[in-house]
Design a protein around this motif. Sequence first.
Motif, PDB file in Angstrom:
ATOM      1  N   LYS A  97     -14.704   3.300  -5.009  1.00 22.09           N
ATOM      2  CA  LYS A  97     -13.586   3.825  -5.801  1.00 22.09           C
ATOM      3  C   LYS A  97     -13.910   3.725  -7.290  1.00 22.09           C
ATOM      4  CE  LYS A  97     -10.143   2.996  -2.240  1.00 22.09           C
ATOM      5  NZ  LYS A  97     -10.123   4.343  -1.652  1.00 22.09           N
TER       6      LYS A  97
ATOM      7  N   VAL B 273      -1.231  -0.353  -8.652  1.00 23.39           N
ATOM      8  CA  VAL B 273      -1.969  -0.173  -7.399  1.00 23.39           C
ATOM      9  C   VAL B 273      -3.261  -0.984  -7.431  1.00 23.39           C
ATOM     10  CG1 VAL B 273      -2.961   1.523  -5.816  1.00 23.39           C
ATOM     11  CG2 VAL B 273      -0.968   2.136  -7.193  1.00 23.39           C
TER      12      VAL B 273
ATOM     13  N   LYS C 240      -6.848  -1.794  -5.449  1.00 20.50           N
ATOM     14  CA  LYS C 240      -7.744  -1.194  -4.448  1.00 20.50           C
ATOM     15  C   LYS C 240      -9.044  -1.974  -4.320  1.00 20.50           C
ATOM     16  CE  LYS C 240      -6.036   3.461  -5.221  1.00 20.50           C
ATOM     17  NZ  LYS C 240      -6.328   4.892  -5.433  1.00 20.50           N
TER      18      LYS C 240
ATOM     19  N   VAL D 143      -5.941  -0.559   0.162  1.00 23.50           N
ATOM     20  CA  VAL D 143      -5.098  -0.166  -0.973  1.00 23.50           C
ATOM     21  C   VAL D 143      -3.712  -0.792  -0.852  1.00 23.50           C
ATOM     22  CG1 VAL D 143      -3.967   1.807  -2.100  1.00 23.50           C
ATOM     23  CG2 VAL D 143      -6.323   2.015  -1.259  1.00 23.50           C
TER      24      VAL D 143
ATOM     25  N   VAL E  10      -0.096  -0.543  -2.763  1.00 26.52           N
ATOM     26  CA  VAL E  10       0.774   0.006  -3.792  1.00 26.52           C
ATOM     27  C   VAL E  10       1.838  -1.063  -4.023  1.00 26.52           C
ATOM     28  CG1 VAL E  10       2.326   1.898  -4.405  1.00 26.52           C
ATOM     29  CG2 VAL E  10       0.301   2.356  -2.998  1.00 26.52           C
TER      30      VAL E  10
ATOM     31  N   GLU F 144      -5.133   0.144 -10.744  1.00 31.37           N
ATOM     32  CA  GLU F 144      -4.875   1.515 -11.168  1.00 31.37           C
ATOM     33  C   GLU F 144      -3.387   1.741 -11.431  1.00 31.37           C
ATOM     34  OE1 GLU F 144      -6.950   4.353  -8.573  1.00 31.37           O
ATOM     35  OE2 GLU F 144      -5.047   5.434  -8.503  1.00 31.37           O
ATOM     36  N   ALA F 145      -3.083   2.602 -12.385  1.00 27.66           N
ATOM     37  CA  ALA F 145      -1.693   2.944 -12.685  1.00 27.66           C
ATOM     38  C   ALA F 145      -1.057   3.622 -11.484  1.00 27.66           C
ATOM     39  CB  ALA F 145      -1.627   3.865 -13.890  1.00 27.66           C
ATOM     40  N   PHE F 146       0.219   3.347 -11.263  1.00 27.76           N
ATOM     41  CA  PHE F 146       0.982   3.970 -10.177  1.00 27.76           C
ATOM     42  C   PHE F 146       1.303   5.410 -10.575  1.00 27.76           C
ATOM     43  CE2 PHE F 146       5.255   5.043  -8.558  1.00 27.76           C
ATOM     44  CZ  PHE F 146       5.033   4.926  -7.198  1.00 27.76           C
TER      45      PHE F 146
ATOM     46  N   GLU G 187       2.351  13.737  -2.572  1.00 26.09           N
ATOM     47  CA  GLU G 187       0.922  13.745  -2.218  1.00 26.09           C
ATOM     48  C   GLU G 187       0.542  14.993  -1.453  1.00 26.09           C
ATOM     49  OE1 GLU G 187       0.763   9.303  -0.840  1.00 26.09           O
ATOM     50  OE2 GLU G 187      -1.275  10.132  -0.808  1.00 26.09           O
TER      51      GLU G 187
ATOM     52  N   LYS H 214       0.732   8.751   6.934  1.00 23.53           N
ATOM     53  CA  LYS H 214      -0.100   7.555   7.140  1.00 23.53           C
ATOM     54  C   LYS H 214       0.637   6.429   7.856  1.00 23.53           C
ATOM     55  CE  LYS H 214      -3.589   8.010   3.582  1.00 23.53           C
ATOM     56  NZ  LYS H 214      -3.162   9.187   2.793  1.00 23.53           N
TER      57      LYS H 214
ATOM     58  N   MET I 163      -2.135  13.507  -6.141  1.00 25.06           N
ATOM     59  CA  MET I 163      -0.715  13.279  -6.397  1.00 25.06           C
ATOM     60  C   MET I 163      -0.301  14.405  -7.335  1.00 25.06           C
ATOM     61  SD  MET I 163       1.680  11.135  -5.524  1.00 25.06           S
ATOM     62  CE  MET I 163       1.235   9.421  -5.322  1.00 25.06           C
TER      63      MET I 163
ATOM     64  N   GLU J  61      -7.991   9.958  -4.798  1.00 23.57           N
ATOM     65  CA  GLU J  61      -9.288   9.539  -4.253  1.00 23.57           C
ATOM     66  C   GLU J  61     -10.020  10.739  -3.695  1.00 23.57           C
ATOM     67  OE1 GLU J  61      -9.259   7.339  -0.628  1.00 23.57           O
ATOM     68  OE2 GLU J  61      -7.981   8.789   0.366  1.00 23.57           O
TER      69      GLU J  61
HETATM   70  P1  AMP Z   1      -6.220   5.766  -0.745  1.00 25.85           P
HETATM   71  O1  AMP Z   1      -6.844   4.939   0.345  1.00 25.85           O
HETATM   72  O2  AMP Z   1      -6.887   5.646  -2.069  1.00 25.85           O
HETATM   73  O3  AMP Z   1      -5.931   7.184  -0.304  1.00 25.85           O
HETATM   74  O4  AMP Z   1      -4.767   5.177  -0.934  1.00 25.85           O
HETATM   75  C1  AMP Z   1      -3.894   5.091   0.152  1.00 25.85           C
HETATM   76  C2  AMP Z   1      -2.540   5.545  -0.274  1.00 25.85           C
HETATM   77  O5  AMP Z   1      -2.050   4.730  -1.331  1.00 25.85           O
HETATM   78  C3  AMP Z   1      -2.512   6.951  -0.851  1.00 25.85           C
HETATM   79  O6  AMP Z   1      -2.454   7.930   0.126  1.00 25.85           O
HETATM   80  C4  AMP Z   1      -1.254   6.892  -1.693  1.00 25.85           C
HETATM   81  O7  AMP Z   1      -0.116   7.050  -0.878  1.00 25.85           O
HETATM   82  C5  AMP Z   1      -1.270   5.497  -2.216  1.00 25.85           C
HETATM   83  N1  AMP Z   1      -1.859   5.455  -3.564  1.00 25.85           N
HETATM   84  C6  AMP Z   1      -3.163   5.269  -3.882  1.00 25.85           C
HETATM   85  N2  AMP Z   1      -3.334   5.284  -5.220  1.00 25.85           N
HETATM   86  C7  AMP Z   1      -2.127   5.484  -5.765  1.00 25.85           C
HETATM   87  C8  AMP Z   1      -1.633   5.572  -7.111  1.00 25.85           C
HETATM   88  N3  AMP Z   1      -2.444   5.450  -8.166  1.00 25.85           N
HETATM   89  N4  AMP Z   1      -0.318   5.768  -7.286  1.00 25.85           N
HETATM   90  C9  AMP Z   1       0.531   5.853  -6.236  1.00 25.85           C
HETATM   91  N5  AMP Z   1       0.147   5.772  -4.954  1.00 25.85           N
HETATM   92  C10 AMP Z   1      -1.168   5.590  -4.699  1.00 25.85           C
END
Ligand code: AMP
Length: 423
Positions: A103, A141, A143, A153, A155, A184-186, A191, A213, A272, A282
């Motif tokens: 990431k 967030v 990760k 991850v 949130v 990371e910033a929210f 989505e 999910k 997003m 991502e």
């Molecule tokens: P990822 O594995 O990076 O896809 O993250 C899993 C889920 O976390 C994503 O599908 C989003 O619902 C949530 N997510 C990840 N990053 C963010 C972010 N910066 N802000 C808000 N939600 C996030």
Amino acid sequence: MKVLLIGSGGREHALAWKIAQSPLLDALYAAPGNPGIADHARLVELNVEDHAAVIAFAKEKAIDFVVIGPEAPLVAGLADDLRAAGIATFGPSKAAAQLEGSKGFTKDLCARYDIPTGAYQRFKSAEPAKDYVRAQGAPIVIKADGLAAGKGVTVAMTEAEALAAINDCFDGAFGAAGAEVVVEAFLDGEEASFFCLSDGKTALALATAQDHKRVGDGDTGPNTGGMGAYSPAPVMTATMVERTMKEIIEPTISGMAKDGNPFSGVFFAGLMITAKGPELIEYNVRFGDPECQVLMMRLKSDLLPILYATATGTLDRVDAEWRDEAALTVVLASKGYPGAYDKNTPIAHIPEASEEAKVFHAGTALKGDRLVATGGRVLNVTALGKTVTEAQAHAYALADRVEWENGFCRRDIGWQAVAREKA
Ligand code: AMP
Ligand code: GLY
């Protein structure tokens, strides 16, 4: 063309089903495949981690083209080794697969090439990460940097949750994947997933999808690999697709090439859609599972020449045509998933496929001549419809005809789109 498909999930069943329809195909092999894939391909027992064995098999059978489904072999460099052996391969190099494998790698690329994404910092130890969280405040967030099977991850809606997630990562909850952490910033918005092919220079936009999910109805309960998906995603209007290509995909392709890691394969961009427009959450470097199933259902064109053009740098010569209908897939999972579940429970009946609907196998096996469920996510019941509402009705009607006592599914896949269609 003789083709070898690597993988064994619902994604690979959908790819095999579609590749098998190609008039260009002479023979299809799948390693290791599954009982659904066996309807379209000869299954081969190969240890995919043994790259020399895969190459030897490909040479022995005069395979022209290898299609790699999952991320693990890509991150392990299987595509590099196959290409080095002179075998055309669909899937990015190990270096380019870092877009999914790290990431931090992706966030740094975004920063270098001005690709819209949440503000972030990378950390190798807990205390500085916690200081950063305290300075930024929640929601925020956390990760794990590496591949953590979609579970790395958090949130965090509160600062305490964020601090606990940092502890988890550095305490080894995600193994080596958590040795580095991205904070990371929210991002607030809706989505969507966007799929796009690249041969390193040219891009070919495929289609959009939305997934679910969480394990429970109403998007509640723990995260899973995905309990269902539909395509297209209503939030991805033509303008949003155009902006995604220009602001996210094109700078990624040129940036990766400039950095010496040209990307060839499929971009699965998690987006997003915020008030500012599309922002990158991502990248994955393979088709989504179960998103691939709805994409293949909607694809009118022959898939094989499109994948081959991606692998051989001739993507500018092909096009992809899509059905106007929506497609929706419902995941049937073993009771207990994503927690512990019984294995080898019998599946008594799977209804026949039609032009408009198909049950893909994701986690099944044959015990003698009995079909059993071996995985968490087991079947993907996929259907088309004029609207998402109609595709949903078709998919659930078909799902209700599957006879598998230990199976369950969410009953509301596509609910956002259905609510929009009602409004
Ligand atoms: P990822 O594995 O990076 O896809 O993250 C899993 C889920 O976390 C994503 O599908 C989003 O619902 C949530 N997510 C990840 N990053 C963010 C972010 N910066 N802000 C808000 N939600 C996030
Ligand atoms: N369905 C999400 C994924 O394939 O990562």
